[in-house]
Design a protein around this motif. Structure first.
Motif, PDB file in Angstrom:
ATOM      1  N   SER A   1      69.383  19.309  21.313  1.00 60.49           N
ATOM      2  CA  SER A   1      70.345  20.077  22.103  1.00 60.49           C
ATOM      3  C   SER A   1      69.681  20.864  23.245  1.00 60.49           C
ATOM      4  N   GLY A   2      68.447  21.327  23.024  1.00 63.81           N
ATOM      5  CA  GLY A   2      67.752  22.062  24.074  1.00 63.81           C
ATOM      6  C   GLY A   2      67.485  21.178  25.279  1.00 63.81           C
ATOM      7  N   ASP A   3      66.967  19.980  25.031  1.00 60.97           N
ATOM      8  CA  ASP A   3      66.717  19.023  26.106  1.00 60.97           C
ATOM      9  C   ASP A   3      68.016  18.602  26.777  1.00 60.97           C
ATOM     10  N   PHE A   4      69.050  18.410  25.968  1.00 60.86           N
ATOM     11  CA  PHE A   4      70.345  17.988  26.508  1.00 60.86           C
ATOM     12  C   PHE A   4      70.887  19.037  27.477  1.00 60.86           C
ATOM     13  N   LYS A   5      70.739  20.307  27.091  1.00 59.74           N
ATOM     14  CA  LYS A   5      71.214  21.370  27.983  1.00 59.74           C
ATOM     15  C   LYS A   5      70.416  21.381  29.290  1.00 59.74           C
ATOM     16  N   ASP A   6      69.082  21.263  29.170  1.00 54.82           N
ATOM     17  CA  ASP A   6      68.235  21.325  30.356  1.00 54.82           C
ATOM     18  C   ASP A   6      68.419  20.126  31.280  1.00 54.82           C
ATOM     19  N   LYS A   7      68.489  18.919  30.693  1.00 55.94           N
ATOM     20  CA  LYS A   7      68.454  17.700  31.487  1.00 55.94           C
ATOM     21  C   LYS A   7      69.835  17.175  31.874  1.00 55.94           C
ATOM     22  N   VAL A   8      70.848  17.562  31.132  1.00 56.42           N
ATOM     23  CA  VAL A   8      72.183  16.996  31.394  1.00 56.42           C
ATOM     24  C   VAL A   8      73.190  18.072  31.806  1.00 56.42           C
ATOM     25  N   ILE A   9      73.378  19.093  30.961  1.00 59.37           N
ATOM     26  CA  ILE A   9      74.392  20.103  31.261  1.00 59.37           C
ATOM     27  C   ILE A   9      74.017  20.910  32.502  1.00 59.37           C
ATOM     28  N   ASP A  10      72.762  21.389  32.562  1.00 55.43           N
ATOM     29  CA  ASP A  10      72.349  22.194  33.719  1.00 55.43           C
ATOM     30  C   ASP A  10      72.373  21.374  35.007  1.00 55.43           C
ATOM     31  N   TYR A  11      71.941  20.115  34.913  1.00 61.03           N
ATOM     32  CA  TYR A  11      71.997  19.214  36.082  1.00 61.03           C
ATOM     33  C   TYR A  11      73.432  19.036  36.555  1.00 61.03           C
ATOM     34  N   PHE A  12      74.364  18.866  35.613  1.00 58.68           N
ATOM     35  CA  PHE A  12      75.783  18.696  35.926  1.00 58.68           C
ATOM     36  C   PHE A  12      76.322  19.909  36.687  1.00 58.68           C
ATOM     37  N   ILE A  13      76.027  21.097  36.169  1.00 59.75           N
ATOM     38  CA  ILE A  13      76.512  22.331  36.804  1.00 59.75           C
ATOM     39  C   ILE A  13      75.875  22.521  38.182  1.00 59.75           C
TER      40      ILE A  13
ATOM     41  N   ASN B   1      77.031  12.235  37.711  1.00 65.60           N
ATOM     42  CA  ASN B   1      77.409  11.358  36.604  1.00 65.60           C
ATOM     43  C   ASN B   1      76.471  11.673  35.435  1.00 65.60           C
ATOM     44  N   PRO B   2      76.858  12.604  34.551  1.00 72.38           N
ATOM     45  CA  PRO B   2      75.951  13.032  33.489  1.00 72.38           C
ATOM     46  C   PRO B   2      75.640  11.950  32.467  1.00 72.38           C
ATOM     47  N   CYS B   3      76.550  10.988  32.273  1.00 73.26           N
ATOM     48  CA  CYS B   3      76.320   9.955  31.260  1.00 73.26           C
ATOM     49  C   CYS B   3      75.122   9.078  31.619  1.00 73.26           C
ATOM     50  N   VAL B   4      74.973   8.773  32.907  1.00 75.45           N
ATOM     51  CA  VAL B   4      73.849   7.945  33.345  1.00 75.45           C
ATOM     52  C   VAL B   4      72.523   8.639  33.031  1.00 75.45           C
ATOM     53  N   PHE B   5      72.447   9.940  33.317  1.00 79.24           N
ATOM     54  CA  PHE B   5      71.186  10.648  33.108  1.00 79.24           C
ATOM     55  C   PHE B   5      70.985  11.054  31.657  1.00 79.24           C
ATOM     56  N   CYS B   6      72.064  11.134  30.894  1.00 79.69           N
ATOM     57  CA  CYS B   6      71.912  11.322  29.451  1.00 79.69           C
ATOM     58  C   CYS B   6      71.240  10.097  28.839  1.00 79.69           C
ATOM     59  N   ASN B   7      71.639   8.912  29.278  1.00 76.51           N
ATOM     60  CA  ASN B   7      71.004   7.697  28.778  1.00 76.51           C
ATOM     61  C   ASN B   7      69.513   7.673  29.105  1.00 76.51           C
ATOM     62  N   LYS B   8      69.177   8.119  30.315  1.00 77.73           N
ATOM     63  CA  LYS B   8      67.773   8.093  30.737  1.00 77.73           C
ATOM     64  C   LYS B   8      66.938   9.173  30.057  1.00 77.73           C
ATOM     65  N   HIS B   9      67.405  10.406  30.100  1.00 76.91           N
ATOM     66  CA  HIS B   9      66.594  11.536  29.664  1.00 76.91           C
ATOM     67  C   HIS B   9      66.741  11.876  28.184  1.00 76.91           C
ATOM     68  N   ILE B  10      67.828  11.420  27.555  1.00 79.02           N
ATOM     69  CA  ILE B  10      68.075  11.819  26.171  1.00 79.02           C
ATOM     70  C   ILE B  10      68.170  10.613  25.233  1.00 79.02           C
TER      71      ILE B  10
END
Length: 365
Positions: A82-94, A104-113
């Motif tokens: 969850s920590g990585d998800f917040k840093d790499k996906v949620i914060d990027y989205f905001i 497009n958070p789903c694309v980068f979730c696949n890559k980073h998470i």
């Protein structure tokens, strides 16, 4: 008798990944399930209070994944990222929305998470491959002399776009068992197997915004304080037509919800951060034929060919269109569409295809 190859599959708690386990089992693999606990606690609590069973990676989804693993006879593990998800996906989205982009958070979730964690734990556990329930395939391309991601049998469910930013070196380690199947077939197999998720509705697009209120989610974040302000909706020649309540509520190509009166339909053509303006124009002016992309992620070993006609998607659900790409310095490229398109949006992903094969992706500037 040779030892069976092992596959670590990401179990989201949905019908697709659960049924994919069956296809892997049937193909002779030894399958291990892994569920990623991606949602921060506060967001997970909100999901559980509302549509928890429809949100991937909620506590309810983890429970369903575990029940399916037991039914299918495979071991199941859960890890917290969850920590990585917040840093790499949620914060990027905001941050992208605050910069007047549409991410497009789903694309980068696949890559980073998702794939990063699956491959990390597969390596730690001595497992040969990783797998997911994506509707996409991996095939050998004679033209490019290597395996590439490719489109699935079910064109209506094609998720290859979502894999466009994965590193090239991941491809040989991934198995995508749902490539040959239609969604209706997947559900039919799930019912025959007695899986509790056989008729579970598909999860929503953005897993960390359970109510779909993107603007409310962004405004509630502390990084947004003082950055979202009302402003004018105006034409390119500075004719003011109305007011907006924050640029985050708009995207390029948008027509509905502008709340302005005009004799012809108007579309958003620019989100001007400096002037805090939503710029609108008639349909023809909203179309774009040439633009730039950055952060190119290219899967083939052969480089981009200037003058070659590729097929591209400017958004996930957008139809393909023909385009030429000219490589530039710094991982950028100039894109020239053969026909102008409405909705070329900064922050979105440009996915590039050659026939059935996905060649890679880049971020639209």
């Amino acid at each position: 008798m040779s030892e069976r190859k092992k596959v670590l599959i990401g179990l989201s708690g949905g019908v697709d990944s659960a049924t994919a386990v069956h296809f892997l089992n049937a193909s002779g693999y030894e399958v291990i399930g892994l569920t990623l606990k991606m949602l921060p606690d506060a967001i997970e609590k909100a999901c559980s209070a509302g549509e928890g069973f429809r949100v991937c990676c909620s506590k309810e989804a983890v429970m369903e994944a575990r029940i399916c693993a037991m039914k299918l006879g495979i071991p199941h593990y859960v890890i917290n990222c969850s920590g990585d998800f917040k840093d790499k996906v949620i914060d990027y989205f905001i941050e992208d929305y605050l910069e007047a982009k549409t991410p497009n958070p789903c694309v980068f979730c696949n890559k980073h998470i998702k794939f990063k964690y699956l491959l990390k734990y597969a390596s730690m556990m001595g497992i040969d491959y990783v797998s997911t329930g994506h509707y996409a395939d991996i095939k050998y391309s004679g033209k490019y002399g290597m395996k590439l991601f490719s489109k699935p049998a079910d064109a209506d469910r094609d998720q290859s776009y979502m894999l466009s930013m994965l590193p090239r070196e991941y491809i040989d380690k991934i198995i995508l068992p749902l490539g040959p199947y239609a969604k209706s077939e997947t559900r039919a197999y799930a019912e025959k197997l007695g899986l509790i998720v056989a008729n579970k509705p598909d999860s929503q697009e953005i897993c960390f915004i359970p109510d779909g209120d993107y603007a409310g989610f962004i405004m509630a974040d502390e990084k947004s304080r003082g950055k979202i302000k009302p402003g004018n909706i105006a034409t390119a020649d500075n004719k003011i037509l109305g007011r907006h309540n924050g640029l985050i509520n708009y995207t390029i190509g948008q027509r509905k919800g502008l709340n302005i009166a005009h004799k012809t339909p108007l579309y958003v053509i620019k989100l001007d951060r400096e002037r805090n303006e939503v710029v609108v124009a008639e349909a023809e002016a909203a179309e774009k034929k040439e633009f730039f992309v950055k952060g190119i992620n290219w899967h083939p070993e052969a480089p981009i060919t200037p003058g070659y006609v590729y097929a591209v998607k400017i958004r996930y659900k957008h139809r393909e269109t023909e385009a030429e790409l000219t490589p530039l310095d710094g991982g950028r490229a100039a894109v020239k569409l053969h026909k102008p398109e409405r909705g070329v949006t900064p922050g979105q992903i440009l996915a590039v295809y050659d026939g059935e094969f996905l060649l890679g992706g880049a971020v639209i500037e």
